[in-house]
Motif scaffolding. Structure first.
Motif, PDB file in Angstrom:
ATOM      1  N   LEU A  21      -3.530   3.161  -4.941  1.00  0.00           N
ATOM      2  CA  LEU A  21      -2.322   2.661  -5.579  1.00  0.00           C
ATOM      3  C   LEU A  21      -1.653   1.603  -4.723  1.00  0.00           C
ATOM      4  CD1 LEU A  21      -0.744   5.994  -6.831  1.00  0.00           C
ATOM      5  CD2 LEU A  21      -1.909   4.268  -8.195  1.00  0.00           C
ATOM      6  N   GLN A  22      -0.974   0.700  -5.387  1.00  0.00           N
ATOM      7  CA  GLN A  22      -0.061  -0.243  -4.751  1.00  0.00           C
ATOM      8  C   GLN A  22       1.308   0.024  -5.361  1.00  0.00           C
ATOM      9  OE1 GLN A  22      -1.771  -4.094  -5.681  1.00  0.00           O
ATOM     10  NE2 GLN A  22      -2.419  -4.308  -3.563  1.00  0.00           N
ATOM     11  N   TRP A  23       2.344  -0.238  -4.601  1.00  0.00           N
ATOM     12  CA  TRP A  23       3.709   0.082  -5.007  1.00  0.00           C
ATOM     13  C   TRP A  23       4.593  -1.148  -4.955  1.00  0.00           C
ATOM     14  CZ3 TRP A  23       4.427   5.053  -6.589  1.00  0.00           C
ATOM     15  CH2 TRP A  23       3.396   5.949  -6.267  1.00  0.00           C
ATOM     16  N   HIS A  24       5.573  -1.201  -5.855  1.00  0.00           N
ATOM     17  CA  HIS A  24       6.576  -2.264  -5.869  1.00  0.00           C
ATOM     18  C   HIS A  24       7.866  -1.631  -5.349  1.00  0.00           C
ATOM     19  CE1 HIS A  24       9.239  -5.417  -7.180  1.00  0.00           C
ATOM     20  NE2 HIS A  24       8.189  -6.146  -7.530  1.00  0.00           N
ATOM     21  N   PRO A  25       8.162  -1.774  -4.049  1.00  0.00           N
ATOM     22  CA  PRO A  25       9.261  -1.022  -3.437  1.00  0.00           C
ATOM     23  C   PRO A  25      10.635  -1.317  -4.047  1.00  0.00           C
ATOM     24  CG  PRO A  25       8.415  -2.670  -1.915  1.00  0.00           C
ATOM     25  CD  PRO A  25       7.483  -2.637  -3.084  1.00  0.00           C
ATOM     26  N   GLU A  26      10.882  -2.550  -4.428  1.00  0.00           N
ATOM     27  CA  GLU A  26      12.187  -2.870  -5.018  1.00  0.00           C
ATOM     28  C   GLU A  26      12.367  -2.171  -6.359  1.00  0.00           C
ATOM     29  OE1 GLU A  26      12.201  -7.113  -5.059  1.00  0.00           O
ATOM     30  OE2 GLU A  26      12.617  -7.256  -2.914  1.00  0.00           O
ATOM     31  N   ASN A  27      11.325  -2.137  -7.175  1.00  0.00           N
ATOM     32  CA  ASN A  27      11.401  -1.446  -8.459  1.00  0.00           C
ATOM     33  C   ASN A  27      11.519   0.065  -8.270  1.00  0.00           C
ATOM     34  OD1 ASN A  27      11.197  -3.906  -9.732  1.00  0.00           O
ATOM     35  ND2 ASN A  27       9.109  -3.618 -10.442  1.00  0.00           N
ATOM     36  N   VAL A  28      10.819   0.603  -7.274  1.00  0.00           N
ATOM     37  CA  VAL A  28      10.913   2.039  -7.000  1.00  0.00           C
ATOM     38  C   VAL A  28      12.336   2.393  -6.585  1.00  0.00           C
ATOM     39  CG1 VAL A  28      10.144   3.917  -5.490  1.00  0.00           C
ATOM     40  CG2 VAL A  28       8.470   2.316  -6.432  1.00  0.00           C
TER      41      VAL A  28
ATOM     42  N   THR B  56       0.838  -1.200   0.000  1.00  0.00           N
ATOM     43  CA  THR B  56       0.000   0.000   0.000  1.00  0.00           C
ATOM     44  C   THR B  56       0.878   1.257   0.000  1.00  0.00           C
ATOM     45  OG1 THR B  56      -0.066   0.197   2.401  1.00  0.00           O
ATOM     46  CG2 THR B  56      -1.769  -1.202   1.364  1.00  0.00           C
ATOM     47  N   THR B  57       0.256   2.395  -0.252  1.00  0.00           N
ATOM     48  CA  THR B  57       0.988   3.661  -0.235  1.00  0.00           C
ATOM     49  C   THR B  57       1.566   3.935   1.143  1.00  0.00           C
ATOM     50  OG1 THR B  57      -0.366   4.543  -2.027  1.00  0.00           O
ATOM     51  CG2 THR B  57       0.799   6.153  -0.655  1.00  0.00           C
ATOM     52  N   ALA B  58       0.809   3.683   2.195  1.00  0.00           N
ATOM     53  CA  ALA B  58       1.311   3.902   3.561  1.00  0.00           C
ATOM     54  C   ALA B  58       2.533   3.024   3.824  1.00  0.00           C
ATOM     55  CB  ALA B  58       0.209   3.623   4.587  1.00  0.00           C
TER      56      ALA B  58
ATOM     57  N   LEU C 173      10.141   3.072   2.067  1.00  0.00           N
ATOM     58  CA  LEU C 173      11.054   3.870   1.255  1.00  0.00           C
ATOM     59  C   LEU C 173      11.529   5.144   1.947  1.00  0.00           C
ATOM     60  CD1 LEU C 173       9.032   3.489  -2.053  1.00  0.00           C
ATOM     61  CD2 LEU C 173      11.218   2.372  -1.514  1.00  0.00           C
ATOM     62  N   GLY C 174      10.888   5.487   3.064  1.00  0.00           N
ATOM     63  CA  GLY C 174      11.288   6.678   3.808  1.00  0.00           C
ATOM     64  C   GLY C 174      10.958   7.973   3.084  1.00  0.00           C
ATOM     65  N   MET C 175       9.807   8.016   2.431  1.00  0.00           N
ATOM     66  CA  MET C 175       9.389   9.233   1.734  1.00  0.00           C
ATOM     67  C   MET C 175       7.901   9.458   1.927  1.00  0.00           C
ATOM     68  SD  MET C 175       9.733   8.011  -2.262  1.00  0.00           S
ATOM     69  CE  MET C 175      11.468   7.701  -2.083  1.00  0.00           C
TER      70      MET C 175
END
Length: 78
Positions: A58-65, A16-18, A24-26
């Motif tokens: 939105l959902q996020w892929h942290p490794e790709n980000v 999730t965005t949260a 990611l610390g942002m």
């Protein structure tokens, strides 16, 4: 929601965005700006989920980000 775990310490692939903000610390605003500038691409770095005709959360892929940001910062160091 995808919940693949490769190791006990790894997170799900899509979060999730949260969770992305914490991981990611942002801030949400930073993620939004990166998305609006085209640094983060739909399908690779983030995706919408739910049955809301493209307006879901939105959902996020942290490794790709992280990989995109590392590549982007190296490209723009010079």
């Amino acid at each position: 929601m995808e919940t693949t775990q490769l190791t006990p310490t790894r997170q799900r692939t899509w979060i999730t965005t949260a969770e992305a903000c914490a991981t990611l610390g942002m801030s949400r605003e930073t993620l939004r700006k990166l998305r609006m500038r085209g640094i983060l691409q739909p399908g690779k770095h983030y995706r919408r989920w739910g049955c809301t005709k493209g307006k879901g959360p939105l959902q996020w892929h942290p490794e790709n980000v992280e990989a995109a940001l590392n590549g982007w910062s190296k490209k723009n160091e010079g």
